[in-house]
Write an enzyme that holds these catalytic residues in place. Structure first.
Site, PDB file in Angstrom:
ATOM      1  N   GLY A  79       0.668  -1.157  -0.022  1.00 55.42           N
ATOM      2  CA  GLY A  79      -0.140   0.011  -0.015  1.00 55.42           C
ATOM      3  C   GLY A  79       0.844   1.313   0.098  1.00 55.42           C
ATOM      4  O   GLY A  79       0.341   2.413  -0.221  1.00 55.42           O
ATOM      5  N   GLY A 109       5.159   3.894  -4.486  1.00 56.76           N
ATOM      6  CA  GLY A 109       5.093   5.074  -5.001  1.00 56.76           C
ATOM      7  C   GLY A 109       5.472   6.335  -4.040  1.00 56.76           C
ATOM      8  O   GLY A 109       5.583   7.433  -4.506  1.00 56.76           O
TER       9      GLY A 109
END
Length: 254
Positions: free
Chosen positions: A202, A205
């Site tokens: 999760g 990025g």
């Protein structure tokens, strides 16, 4: 099955089914002070958080390339802290263009970065701002105090956090990373960090932040054991390696 085959399998499967290395939550962290990291972005698919990201200009969010499949239509939420509350009433923006690095390799996760061009300009506020990136390519020395943040899992078998979490991490010697990850690690294109905290599913990025600058992008670890960042080094894409390409994309809006 080879190491690289496992990486490819992980990159192609939905995040809920992945068992190796990608789409990584914050381990041993604490809740961030609301809006103290105004550059943080939630990258979402169908209104659900899938990855982290960070604003690098009024037009662009930087994230990991493996966060996007070509059939996906992503949106981003700016200025978020608690996702269920903020995603509906704060800065949700559509993505106009997906600038994936042309040398991204979904098997090795080399060159794992992407710029999301927003359909509308992000406006600076107390909750929304962009973060600096390096101005030149140089090695990141081991042991500086850095940090990582995200809405991901807080332990390997846990659930994702609704509120933004953060933790301090230390950059590791690249020889240690090379020894652990072998051919899966590129010292020139990646950087490792660990310590008592790290990332998990999760958080892909999101930024590795050192001295107020985003120097890395959360890329991969072994998500069968997110709980041991002091033993299993977390791997980030090294932003400074890709400055010519990044500047070309950002400059296209000037």
């Amino acid at each position: 099955m080879s190491f690289f085959s496992l990486l490819l399998l992980a990159a192609l499967l939905p995040s809920s089914a992945r068992s190796e290395h990608v789409d990584m939550g914050i381990i041993n962290g604490t809740e961030a002070k609301p809006h103290s990291r105004p550059y943080m972005v939630s990258v979402q698919r169908k209104g659900n958080h899938i990855c982290g990201g960070f604003l690098v200009s009024e037009h662009f969010v930087m994230t990991a390339a493996h966060c996007w499949n070509q059939e996906d239509k992503l949106t981003v939420v700016l200025g978020a802290h608690e996702l269920p509350k903020s995603s509906s009433d704060l800065g949700r923006k559509a993505v106009k263009f997906y600038h994936i690095h042309p040398m991204y390799d979904s098997e090795t996760l080399f060159n794992d970065l992407m710029l999301l061009q927003l359909n509308k300009t992000a406006k600076k506020s107390q909750r929304i701002n962009w973060i600096p990136i390096p101005t030149k390519d140089k090695d990141i020395k081991a042991k500086p105090a850095c940090s990582v943040a995200g809405w991901g899992k807080q332990q390997t078998s846990g659930s994702r956090s609704k509120r933004l979490m953060e933790v301090d991490v230390s950059v590791m010697d690249k020889r240690f990373c090379q020894k652990y990850w072998g051919k899966g690690y590129s010292a020139s294109r990646m950087v490792c960090a660990g310590g008592q905290g790290g990332f998990c599913q999760g958080d892909s990025g999101g930024p590795l932040v050192c001295k107020g600058t985003a120097v890395g992008i959360v890329s991969f670890t072994d998500d069968k054991d997110c709980n041991s960042p002091n033993r299993l080094p977390n791997v980030y894409t090294k932003i400074s390696k890709f400055l010519p390409w990044i500047k070309a994309i950002l400059g296209s809006m000037e």
